[in-house]
Design an enzyme around this catalytic site. Structure first.
Site, short mmCIF file in Angstrom:
data_model
loop_
_atom_site.label_atom_id
_atom_site.label_comp_id
_atom_site.label_asym_id
_atom_site.label_seq_id
_atom_site.Cartn_x
_atom_site.Cartn_y
_atom_site.Cartn_z
N ASP A 45 0.86 -1.17 0.00
CA ASP A 45 0.00 0.00 0.00
C ASP A 45 0.90 1.24 0.00
O ASP A 45 2.11 1.15 0.27
CB ASP A 45 -0.89 -0.03 1.25
CG ASP A 45 -1.83 1.15 1.33
OD1 ASP A 45 -2.44 1.50 0.30
OD2 ASP A 45 -1.95 1.73 2.43
N ASP A 47 -0.33 5.07 0.88
CA ASP A 47 -0.65 6.03 1.93
C ASP A 47 -0.74 5.34 3.28
O ASP A 47 -1.48 4.37 3.46
CB ASP A 47 -1.99 6.72 1.63
CG ASP A 47 -1.94 7.51 0.32
OD1 ASP A 47 -0.91 8.18 0.08
OD2 ASP A 47 -2.92 7.46 -0.45
#
Length: 332
Positions: A45, A47
């Site tokens: 991922d 953020d």
């Protein structure tokens, strides 16, 4: 910090090939490589994982709907009043800033994990493809990586994310969604496609090992496709794993991940020689893919009515830092 990358105007990012491309690494093996046979593929991922802040939130708060309206919209996602895709289109549509000007605020507002660059260099030296998988917009993520890593190292990272159409004056920001679903990007499907493609490229009976790195419950569909799951310590994904007895490895920085990946590589080489299934494999990946499919979601939620089971359906909404004082993590 590397010089800012220049993106030609006008900005119009069309929908590209959705499958993870072939490795961009050179054939020459680094003298620092561990030298194991098993192909490893990392997905992460963006953020809250590679960067501590949310790139979209930084833009919305500075040049769009503002923090108050954004919090209202986030609540609409959490309660199920509106879909993630619908709310996201409103958030991105609220922006009124040229791409380059909008990026200026991210230069100072974003903090990269202190050990990410070292880990990324480790991946390059060991020919481990590193892929960002995100519900965000690809041109923004690429620009951020170019800025913080430099364009040469950034080019080694493939980004599996939504594209965007942004006009020159910055008055129109429109996501171009990868998948036709309420989330816009089915992360689990993207990893499943990458796993299948990598398996076809492997020879001599090797099967790739999939690593996923995340921070929020929104990462769970993708995490369920991985053989090894890393969850940032103190965030919602770790809490969910503890509550539901899901095997994971906690991390504070990417230095922890590098140490564990090195150990897994050596363990697998010793026990399997890189042949057949990895020592740490996920036999439930295909089962979870059926459970988490769009058609199965209503039945699954009906069978598990807890509010937490609904949270992972809406990305980017559940990654606020909450230090956890109790709970013993499971190990993968």
């Amino acid at each position: 910090m590397a010089p800012s990358a220049v993106i030609p105007q006008p900005l119009d990012f069309s929908k590209a090939d959705l499958k993870v491309p072939r490795s961009t690494f050179d054939d020459n093996t680094s003298p620092n490589a561990i030298g194991t046979k098993r192909k490893i593929i990392c997905f992460s991922d963006f953020d809250g994982t590679i960067f501590m802040q949310d790139t979209g939130h930084v833009l919305f708060d500075s040049h769009g709907c503002g923090p108050e309206r954004r919090e209202i919209l986030d609540q609409q996602i959490k309660t199920g009043e509106r879909s993630f895709k619908e709310v996201s289109e409103e958030m991105w549509g609220s922006l009124n800033v040229p791409f380059d000007d909008g990026f200026e605020v991210m230069k100072t507002a974003l903090d990269i994990d202190v050990d990410f660059q070292k880990f990324h260099r480790f991946c390059i030296e060991n020919q481990i493809p590193f892929n960002v998988i995100s519900a965000g917009l690809k041109p923004i993520l690429r620009r951020v990586l170019d800025q913080f890593l430099g364009e040469e190292d950034s080019a080694h990272i493939e980004i599996v994310a939504n594209d965007a159409q942004i006009n020159t004056p910055g008055t129109e920001w429109k996501p171009v969604w990868i998948h036709d679903c309420d989330l816009g990007h089915d992360k689990a499907l993207s990893i499943q496609e990458a796993r299948a493609a990598a398996k076809l490229e492997c020879d001599d009976g090797t099967i790739p090992l999939i690593v996923f790195i995340g921070d929020g419950v929104s990462d769970l569909p993708a995490a369920r496709q991985a053989d090894v799951l890393f969850a940032r310590r103190g965030l919602r994904l770790e809490e969910y794993c503890i509550e539901n007895k899901i095997a994971y490895i906690p991390f504070d920085t990417f230095a922890n991940i590098q140490k564990e990946v090195e150990a897994i590589m050596r363990e697998d080489q010793q026990k399997t020689g890189g042949l057949g299934l990895p020592t740490r494999s996920n036999p439930r990946a295909n089962i979870w893919r059926r459970i988490s499919s769009r058609n199965a979601i209503p039945l699954y939620l009906a069978a598990t009515p807890a509010r937490e089971e609904k949270m992972f359906l809406w990305p980017e909404a559940f990654s606020e830092y909450q230090p956890k004082e109790q709970g013993i993590p499971l190990t993968a």
